[in-house]
Design a protein around this motif. Structure first.
Motif, PDB file in Angstrom:
ATOM      1  N   ARG A  44      25.156  23.219   4.094  1.00  0.00           N
ATOM      2  CA  ARG A  44      24.566  21.136   2.640  1.00  0.00           C
ATOM      3  C   ARG A  44      25.448  20.886   3.210  1.00  0.00           C
ATOM      4  O   ARG A  44      24.726  19.047   3.402  1.00  0.00           O
ATOM      5  CB  ARG A  44      24.520  22.266   1.439  1.00  0.00           C
ATOM      6  CG  ARG A  44      24.072  20.879   0.350  1.00  0.00           C
ATOM      7  CD  ARG A  44      24.042  21.537  -1.207  1.00  0.00           C
ATOM      8  NE  ARG A  44      23.656  22.876  -1.570  1.00  0.00           N
ATOM      9  CZ  ARG A  44      24.170  24.193  -1.167  1.00  0.00           C
ATOM     10  NH1 ARG A  44      25.044  23.640  -2.154  1.00  0.00           N
ATOM     11  NH2 ARG A  44      23.433  24.729  -1.534  1.00  0.00           N
ATOM     12  N   GLN A  45      26.999  20.564   3.546  1.00  0.00           N
ATOM     13  CA  GLN A  45      27.011  19.377   3.472  1.00  0.00           C
ATOM     14  C   GLN A  45      27.059  18.848   4.584  1.00  0.00           C
ATOM     15  O   GLN A  45      27.193  17.982   4.950  1.00  0.00           O
ATOM     16  CB  GLN A  45      28.885  19.853   3.579  1.00  0.00           C
ATOM     17  CG  GLN A  45      29.897  20.313   1.954  1.00  0.00           C
ATOM     18  CD  GLN A  45      31.005  20.317   1.956  1.00  0.00           C
ATOM     19  OE1 GLN A  45      31.407  20.898   3.500  1.00  0.00           O
ATOM     20  NE2 GLN A  45      31.658  20.881   0.957  1.00  0.00           N
ATOM     21  N   LYS A  48      23.924  17.040   4.519  1.00  0.00           N
ATOM     22  CA  LYS A  48      24.396  15.633   3.849  1.00  0.00           C
ATOM     23  C   LYS A  48      24.950  14.519   4.911  1.00  0.00           C
ATOM     24  O   LYS A  48      23.972  13.150   4.725  1.00  0.00           O
ATOM     25  CB  LYS A  48      25.473  16.059   2.247  1.00  0.00           C
ATOM     26  CG  LYS A  48      25.323  14.633   1.659  1.00  0.00           C
ATOM     27  CD  LYS A  48      26.081  15.404   0.751  1.00  0.00           C
ATOM     28  CE  LYS A  48      26.985  13.667  -0.233  1.00  0.00           C
ATOM     29  NZ  LYS A  48      27.422  14.041  -1.326  1.00  0.00           N
TER      30      LYS A  48
END
Length: 78
Positions: A44-45, A48
């Protein structure tokens, strides 16, 4: 030892063993879920950061396009 007491003892041992095995299996599943959560967070990071990079790129390209459009409009008015 009577037959009834042997049955009760056997049943008690069986339930105890099943409980211990069940608890260990649940702990293993919980650990795996926690580990997967870490990997999902890392992914997810990364997504992002990639999205932010793409956004910055789009902002830069939009500014370039607007500058070129203003330049073309300015030369047409002259």
């Amino acid at each position: 030892m009577s037959t009834r007491s042997k049955v009760v003892l056997g049943f008690s041992v069986l339930v105890s063993v099943a409980t211990v095995v069940g608890v260990h299996a649940k702990q293993r599943l919980d650990r795996e879920r926690l580990r997967e959560g870490v990997f999902r967070d890392l992914e997810r990071q990364n997504r992002k950061q990639e999205n932010l990079r793409l956004l910055q790129e789009q902002i830069h390209l939009t500014k370039q396009l607007e500058a070129e459009r203003d330049k073309i409009e300015g030369s047409q008015k002259s």
